[in-house]
Design a protein around this motif. Structure first.
Motif, PDB file in Angstrom:
ATOM      1  N   PHE A  27     -10.803   3.902   6.737  1.00  0.00           N
ATOM      2  CA  PHE A  27      -9.574   3.595   7.447  1.00  0.00           C
ATOM      3  C   PHE A  27      -9.878   2.883   8.751  1.00  0.00           C
ATOM      4  O   PHE A  27     -10.654   3.361   9.571  1.00  0.00           O
ATOM      5  CB  PHE A  27      -8.755   4.861   7.714  1.00  0.00           C
ATOM      6  N   GLY A  28      -9.288   1.726   8.918  1.00  0.00           N
ATOM      7  CA  GLY A  28      -9.471   0.955  10.144  1.00  0.00           C
ATOM      8  C   GLY A  28      -8.364   1.251  11.134  1.00  0.00           C
ATOM      9  O   GLY A  28      -7.943   2.391  11.286  1.00  0.00           O
ATOM     10  N   SER A  29      -7.873   0.222  11.802  1.00  0.00           N
ATOM     11  CA  SER A  29      -6.865   0.411  12.847  1.00  0.00           C
ATOM     12  C   SER A  29      -5.547   0.933  12.261  1.00  0.00           C
ATOM     13  O   SER A  29      -4.754   1.539  12.956  1.00  0.00           O
ATOM     14  CB  SER A  29      -6.638  -0.897  13.599  1.00  0.00           C
ATOM     15  N   THR A  30      -5.303   0.698  10.971  1.00  0.00           N
ATOM     16  CA  THR A  30      -4.167   1.309  10.299  1.00  0.00           C
ATOM     17  C   THR A  30      -4.634   1.747   8.917  1.00  0.00           C
ATOM     18  O   THR A  30      -5.730   1.384   8.491  1.00  0.00           O
ATOM     19  CB  THR A  30      -2.988   0.324  10.109  1.00  0.00           C
ATOM     20  N   SER A  31      -3.769   2.492   8.209  1.00  0.00           N
ATOM     21  CA  SER A  31      -4.156   2.997   6.892  1.00  0.00           C
ATOM     22  C   SER A  31      -4.325   1.863   5.884  1.00  0.00           C
ATOM     23  O   SER A  31      -4.894   2.047   4.824  1.00  0.00           O
ATOM     24  CB  SER A  31      -3.118   4.003   6.395  1.00  0.00           C
ATOM     25  N   CYS A  32      -3.812   0.684   6.235  1.00  0.00           N
ATOM     26  CA  CYS A  32      -3.916  -0.459   5.323  1.00  0.00           C
ATOM     27  C   CYS A  32      -5.241  -1.175   5.452  1.00  0.00           C
ATOM     28  O   CYS A  32      -5.517  -2.093   4.704  1.00  0.00           O
ATOM     29  CB  CYS A  32      -2.811  -1.466   5.600  1.00  0.00           C
ATOM     30  N   LYS A  33      -6.044  -0.781   6.424  1.00  0.00           N
ATOM     31  CA  LYS A  33      -7.260  -1.539   6.665  1.00  0.00           C
ATOM     32  C   LYS A  33      -8.476  -0.621   6.671  1.00  0.00           C
ATOM     33  O   LYS A  33      -8.374   0.555   6.990  1.00  0.00           O
ATOM     34  CB  LYS A  33      -7.176  -2.266   8.013  1.00  0.00           C
ATOM     35  N   ALA A  34      -9.628  -1.181   6.296  1.00  0.00           N
ATOM     36  CA  ALA A  34     -10.886  -0.459   6.383  1.00  0.00           C
ATOM     37  C   ALA A  34     -11.712  -1.125   7.475  1.00  0.00           C
ATOM     38  O   ALA A  34     -11.567  -2.316   7.741  1.00  0.00           O
ATOM     39  CB  ALA A  34     -11.624  -0.509   5.057  1.00  0.00           C
ATOM     40  N   LEU A  35     -12.588  -0.316   8.097  1.00  0.00           N
ATOM     41  CA  LEU A  35     -13.390  -0.861   9.198  1.00  0.00           C
ATOM     42  C   LEU A  35     -14.785  -1.222   8.700  1.00  0.00           C
ATOM     43  O   LEU A  35     -15.487  -0.393   8.132  1.00  0.00           O
ATOM     44  CB  LEU A  35     -13.471   0.155  10.334  1.00  0.00           C
ATOM     45  N   PHE A  36     -15.173  -2.443   8.915  1.00  0.00           N
ATOM     46  CA  PHE A  36     -16.487  -2.930   8.517  1.00  0.00           C
ATOM     47  C   PHE A  36     -17.278  -3.359   9.749  1.00  0.00           C
ATOM     48  O   PHE A  36     -16.718  -3.657  10.798  1.00  0.00           O
ATOM     49  CB  PHE A  36     -16.362  -4.136   7.577  1.00  0.00           C
ATOM     50  N   GLN A  37     -18.604  -3.371   9.586  1.00  0.00           N
ATOM     51  CA  GLN A  37     -19.437  -3.948  10.632  1.00  0.00           C
ATOM     52  C   GLN A  37     -20.378  -4.957  10.007  1.00  0.00           C
ATOM     53  O   GLN A  37     -20.961  -4.729   8.952  1.00  0.00           O
ATOM     54  CB  GLN A  37     -20.260  -2.882  11.357  1.00  0.00           C
TER      55      GLN A  37
ATOM     56  N   TYR B 176       0.861  -1.162   0.000  1.00  0.00           N
ATOM     57  CA  TYR B 176       0.000   0.000   0.000  1.00  0.00           C
ATOM     58  C   TYR B 176       0.897   1.210   0.000  1.00  0.00           C
ATOM     59  O   TYR B 176       1.777   1.308   0.836  1.00  0.00           O
ATOM     60  CB  TYR B 176      -0.883  -0.027   1.249  1.00  0.00           C
ATOM     61  N   SER B 177       0.699   2.116  -0.933  1.00  0.00           N
ATOM     62  CA  SER B 177       1.596   3.266  -0.993  1.00  0.00           C
ATOM     63  C   SER B 177       1.474   4.080   0.289  1.00  0.00           C
ATOM     64  O   SER B 177       0.376   4.405   0.718  1.00  0.00           O
ATOM     65  CB  SER B 177       1.281   4.120  -2.218  1.00  0.00           C
ATOM     66  N   GLY B 178       2.583   4.358   0.908  1.00  0.00           N
ATOM     67  CA  GLY B 178       2.581   5.079   2.169  1.00  0.00           C
ATOM     68  C   GLY B 178       2.377   4.170   3.349  1.00  0.00           C
ATOM     69  O   GLY B 178       2.120   4.629   4.450  1.00  0.00           O
ATOM     70  N   CYS B 179       2.441   2.872   3.135  1.00  0.00           N
ATOM     71  CA  CYS B 179       2.293   1.940   4.240  1.00  0.00           C
ATOM     72  C   CYS B 179       3.524   2.065   5.142  1.00  0.00           C
ATOM     73  O   CYS B 179       4.634   1.766   4.715  1.00  0.00           O
ATOM     74  CB  CYS B 179       2.186   0.511   3.703  1.00  0.00           C
TER      75      CYS B 179
END
Ligand SMILES: [Zn+2]
Length: 164
Positions: free
Chosen positions: A140-150, A53-56
Protein backbone atom coordinates in the motif's frame (compact mmCIF):
# COMPACT_ATOMS: atom_id res chain seq x y z
CA UNK A 1 -32.43 23.01 -30.20
CA UNK A 2 -30.73 19.64 -30.20
CA UNK A 3 -33.14 16.79 -29.86
CA UNK A 4 -31.00 14.09 -31.39
CA UNK A 5 -30.30 11.58 -28.65
CA UNK A 6 -26.95 10.56 -30.09
CA UNK A 7 -25.56 14.07 -30.05
CA UNK A 8 -26.62 14.53 -26.46
CA UNK A 9 -24.86 11.37 -25.39
CA UNK A 10 -21.73 12.61 -27.14
CA UNK A 11 -22.05 15.92 -25.32
CA UNK A 12 -22.19 14.11 -22.00
CA UNK A 13 -19.03 12.12 -22.86
CA UNK A 14 -17.35 15.41 -23.77
CA UNK A 15 -18.30 16.94 -20.42
CA UNK A 16 -17.09 13.84 -18.57
CA UNK A 17 -13.63 14.41 -20.05
CA UNK A 18 -13.39 17.38 -17.70
CA UNK A 19 -14.00 15.28 -14.59
CA UNK A 20 -10.72 14.26 -13.04
CA UNK A 21 -9.71 11.53 -10.64
CA UNK A 22 -9.51 13.01 -7.09
CA UNK A 23 -6.35 11.04 -6.34
CA UNK A 24 -4.58 11.69 -9.62
CA UNK A 25 -5.89 15.08 -10.81
CA UNK A 26 -4.00 14.90 -14.11
CA UNK A 27 -6.16 11.99 -15.22
CA UNK A 28 -9.72 12.38 -16.42
CA UNK A 29 -12.19 9.63 -15.67
CA UNK A 30 -12.24 9.01 -19.43
CA UNK A 31 -8.44 8.48 -19.37
CA UNK A 32 -8.97 6.05 -16.50
CA UNK A 33 -11.59 4.21 -18.51
CA UNK A 34 -14.08 3.95 -15.67
CA UNK A 35 -17.07 5.34 -17.57
CA UNK A 36 -18.86 2.40 -19.17
CA UNK A 37 -21.99 3.86 -20.64
CA UNK A 38 -24.11 6.97 -20.86
CA UNK A 39 -27.87 6.70 -21.26
CA UNK A 40 -30.31 9.51 -21.83
CA UNK A 41 -34.07 9.18 -21.66
CA UNK A 42 -36.60 11.95 -21.06
CA UNK A 43 -33.82 14.36 -20.05
CA UNK A 44 -32.59 11.96 -17.40
CA UNK A 45 -28.92 11.13 -17.68
CA UNK A 46 -27.62 7.86 -16.34
CA UNK A 47 -23.87 7.33 -16.17
CA UNK A 48 -22.48 3.85 -15.56
CA UNK A 49 -19.09 3.75 -13.89
CA UNK A 50 -16.89 0.85 -12.83
CA UNK A 51 -14.63 1.33 -9.77
CA UNK A 52 -10.94 0.85 -10.46
CA UNK A 53 -10.40 -0.86 -7.15
CA UNK A 54 -12.93 -2.40 -4.82
CA UNK A 55 -13.21 -0.17 -1.79
CA UNK A 56 -11.56 2.72 -3.57
CA UNK A 57 -12.82 5.68 -1.51
CA UNK A 58 -12.40 7.95 -4.50
CA UNK A 59 -15.50 6.53 -6.19
CA UNK A 60 -17.96 8.50 -4.06
CA UNK A 61 -16.06 11.66 -4.85
CA UNK A 62 -15.96 10.80 -8.54
CA UNK A 63 -19.75 10.27 -8.56
CA UNK A 64 -20.20 13.65 -6.92
CA UNK A 65 -17.81 15.33 -9.34
CA UNK A 66 -19.68 13.87 -12.32
CA UNK A 67 -22.96 15.28 -10.98
CA UNK A 68 -21.41 18.68 -10.29
CA UNK A 69 -19.77 18.91 -13.69
CA UNK A 70 -23.01 18.01 -15.49
CA UNK A 71 -24.95 20.42 -13.29
CA UNK A 72 -22.59 23.22 -14.34
CA UNK A 73 -23.55 22.48 -17.91
CA UNK A 74 -27.24 22.63 -17.06
CA UNK A 75 -27.96 18.93 -16.62
CA UNK A 76 -29.57 18.30 -13.27
CA UNK A 77 -31.20 14.91 -13.54
CA UNK A 78 -28.18 12.69 -13.26
CA UNK A 79 -28.04 9.19 -11.88
CA UNK A 80 -24.75 7.43 -11.30
CA UNK A 81 -24.84 3.66 -11.37
CA UNK A 82 -21.87 1.61 -10.31
CA UNK A 83 -21.34 -1.36 -12.54
CA UNK A 84 -19.16 -3.90 -10.77
CA UNK A 85 -19.09 -6.54 -13.45
CA UNK A 86 -17.08 -6.97 -15.60
CA UNK A 87 -14.32 -5.69 -13.34
CA UNK A 88 -12.21 -2.77 -14.45
CA UNK A 89 -8.89 -3.68 -15.99
CA UNK A 90 -5.94 -1.51 -16.87
CA UNK A 91 -6.70 -2.29 -20.52
CA UNK A 92 -9.52 0.24 -20.27
CA UNK A 93 -7.09 3.03 -19.55
CA UNK A 94 -6.35 5.21 -22.54
CA UNK A 95 -2.78 5.33 -23.87
CA UNK A 96 -2.93 9.03 -23.19
CA UNK A 97 -3.83 8.24 -19.59
CA UNK A 98 -0.92 5.81 -19.13
CA UNK A 99 1.47 8.35 -20.62
CA UNK A 100 0.28 11.14 -18.35
CA UNK A 101 0.56 8.87 -15.32
CA UNK A 102 4.21 8.30 -16.20
CA UNK A 103 4.88 12.01 -16.60
CA UNK A 104 3.26 12.52 -13.22
CA UNK A 105 5.85 10.17 -11.68
CA UNK A 106 3.54 7.22 -11.08
CA UNK A 107 4.30 3.95 -12.80
CA UNK A 108 1.34 3.00 -14.98
CA UNK A 109 -0.30 -0.38 -14.45
CA UNK A 110 1.22 -3.30 -16.31
CA UNK A 111 -0.97 -6.16 -15.18
CA UNK A 112 -4.31 -7.26 -13.86
CA UNK A 113 -3.86 -9.71 -11.01
CA UNK A 114 -3.04 -7.92 -7.81
CA UNK A 115 -1.54 -9.66 -4.85
CA UNK A 116 1.67 -9.38 -2.88
CA UNK A 117 3.42 -12.10 -4.87
CA UNK A 118 2.37 -10.58 -8.14
CA UNK A 119 3.54 -7.13 -7.09
CA UNK A 120 6.91 -8.53 -6.03
CA UNK A 121 7.36 -10.26 -9.36
CA UNK A 122 6.47 -7.13 -11.31
CA UNK A 123 9.08 -5.44 -13.43
CA UNK A 124 7.91 -1.91 -12.77
CA UNK A 125 9.83 0.76 -14.59
CA UNK A 126 11.16 3.62 -12.45
CA UNK A 127 9.43 6.84 -13.61
CA UNK A 128 12.59 8.81 -12.76
CA UNK A 129 15.47 6.93 -14.41
CA UNK A 130 13.52 4.24 -16.35
CA UNK A 131 15.42 1.43 -14.67
CA UNK A 132 13.63 -1.90 -14.29
CA UNK A 133 15.67 -2.66 -11.20
CA UNK A 134 12.89 -1.78 -8.77
CA UNK A 135 11.62 -3.35 -5.58
CA UNK A 136 8.26 -3.48 -3.82
CA UNK A 137 8.46 -1.71 -0.46
CA UNK A 138 4.83 -1.84 0.55
CA UNK A 139 1.66 -3.27 -0.92
CA UNK A 140 0.00 0.00 0.00
CA UNK A 141 1.38 3.35 -1.07
CA UNK A 142 -0.01 6.82 -0.41
CA UNK A 143 -3.52 5.41 -0.95
CA UNK A 144 -5.02 1.92 -1.06
CA UNK A 145 -4.97 2.16 -4.86
CA UNK A 146 -1.22 2.40 -5.01
CA UNK A 147 1.78 0.29 -4.01
CA UNK A 148 5.08 1.78 -2.91
CA UNK A 149 8.17 0.87 -4.90
CA UNK A 150 11.80 1.86 -4.65
CA UNK A 151 14.23 2.07 -7.52
CA UNK A 152 17.46 0.20 -6.75
CA UNK A 153 19.46 2.39 -9.11
CA UNK A 154 18.46 5.98 -8.32
CA UNK A 155 16.98 5.05 -4.88
CA UNK A 156 13.85 7.02 -5.69
CA UNK A 157 10.57 5.99 -4.05
CA UNK A 158 7.55 5.99 -6.29
CA UNK A 159 3.92 4.97 -6.33
CA UNK A 160 2.69 2.21 -8.57
CA UNK A 161 -0.93 2.56 -9.63
CA UNK A 162 -2.24 -0.93 -8.93
CA UNK A 163 -5.97 -0.50 -9.40
CA UNK A 164 -7.35 -3.50 -11.20
ZN1 LIG B 1 15.27 5.08 -10.78
Amino acid sequence: MVTNKEISVQQVWKILEQVTDPEIPILSIIDLGIVREVNISDNNIEVFITPTYSGCPAMDMISMNIKLELLQHGFGNVKITQQLSPAWTTDWMSENGKQRLKEYGIAPPVGKIIDQQFLESLKVECPQCHSNNTKLLSEFGSTSCKALFQCQDCKEHFDYFKCH
